[in-house]
Design an enzyme around this catalytic site. Structure first.
Site, short mmCIF file in Angstrom:
data_model
loop_
_atom_site.label_atom_id
_atom_site.label_comp_id
_atom_site.label_asym_id
_atom_site.label_seq_id
_atom_site.Cartn_x
_atom_site.Cartn_y
_atom_site.Cartn_z
N CYS A 49 1.17 -1.05 -0.01
CA CYS A 49 0.12 -0.56 -0.34
C CYS A 49 1.30 1.51 0.04
O CYS A 49 1.76 1.74 -1.01
CB CYS A 49 -0.75 -0.26 0.50
SG CYS A 49 -2.40 0.93 0.71
N HIS A 107 -3.01 -4.67 1.54
CA HIS A 107 -2.38 -5.20 2.99
C HIS A 107 -2.60 -6.94 3.35
O HIS A 107 -3.45 -7.11 4.65
CB HIS A 107 -3.27 -3.99 4.19
CG HIS A 107 -2.82 -3.02 3.91
ND1 HIS A 107 -1.54 -2.60 4.91
CD2 HIS A 107 -4.03 -1.73 3.64
CE1 HIS A 107 -1.77 -0.86 4.55
NE2 HIS A 107 -3.06 -0.95 3.73
N GLU A 152 -0.76 -7.49 5.40
CA GLU A 152 -0.07 -8.18 7.03
C GLU A 152 -2.10 -7.53 7.75
O GLU A 152 -1.75 -7.65 9.02
CB GLU A 152 0.73 -6.39 7.37
CG GLU A 152 0.71 -5.29 7.35
CD GLU A 152 0.56 -4.92 5.94
OE1 GLU A 152 0.00 -5.92 4.96
OE2 GLU A 152 0.24 -3.47 5.87
#
Ligand code: GLN
Length: 199
Positions: A82, A181, A183
């Protein structure tokens, strides 16, 4: 036995802690990066999501920009998620949601141009089941004030795109970027793809 790489996570702003946790699930050693010295002890680097303008400002303040560029030019794998993708790009295009244009130049390590916040404001954040090259099953991805890729250079591979039109994971040699994302999920398969770049 194959030695696992040590992955640095740029920890100036944004969701670096979540990347560290994901690397833990893969039993990959990680290191939070805030200095030039620590950059010398890693085999690869993740630039997390967050606010690209703040991270770029801090990169200059902490004098990390040129060291990262030179390690990348020597082949160190880097993955930007991102805001991290924005920072690694060639050119940043701003849109109507930006009321002032910041003066920071991206690292120009992958030949793509990106438009910041191109899907709209925070409220326009969304989730999507992506088909990704190298993954058997779709990847449930989270987009938060995501950038859009507005130009893809001829040496850049597209590993995933939304409805075959909007590239969201791209790779050029040792540089990987994703506009969402990984994560923030419990699915570590994109992190695994990055780790495969070291074998
Ligand atoms: N909109 C942010 C930027 O332009 C990126 C958002 C994110 O990393 N989730 O920097």
């Amino acid at each position: 036995m194959v030695n696992l790489p040590v992955i640095g996570v740029l920890s100036l702003q944004g969701d670096f802690a979540e990347h560290v946790l994901m690397l833990d699930t893969l039993e990959v050693n990680s290191m939070e990066i805030r200095s030039q010295e620590s950059l010398q002890n890693i085999d690869g680097l993740i630039i997390p999501g967050g606010e690209s303008t703040s991270i770029m400002k801090l990169l200059e303040l902490f004098d990390l920009k040129n060291s990262i560029i030179s390690r990348a030019k020597n082949g160190m794998p880097i993955w930007g998620t991102c805001a991290g993708m924005i920072i690694l790009s060639q050119n940043i295009i701003h849109n109507e949601y930006q009321n002032k244009i910041h003066k920071y130049e991206p690292l120009k390590l992958i030949d793509i141009d990106v438009t910041r916040n191109a899907f709209g404001r925070q409220i326009d954040s969304f989730e999507f089941d992506l088909d990704v090259d190298g993954l058997e099953d779709p990847y449930h991805s989270i987009f938060i004030r995501a950038p859009q890729v507005s130009r893809v250079g001829k040496n850049v591979e597209v590993l995933s795109s939304i409805t075959n039109t909007q590239p969201v994971i791209l790779k050029q040699d040792n540089i990987l970027v994703s506009s969402f994302h990984p994560e923030l999920t419990r699915d570590n398969r994109i992190h695994k793809l990055f780790i495969q770049m070291f074998s």
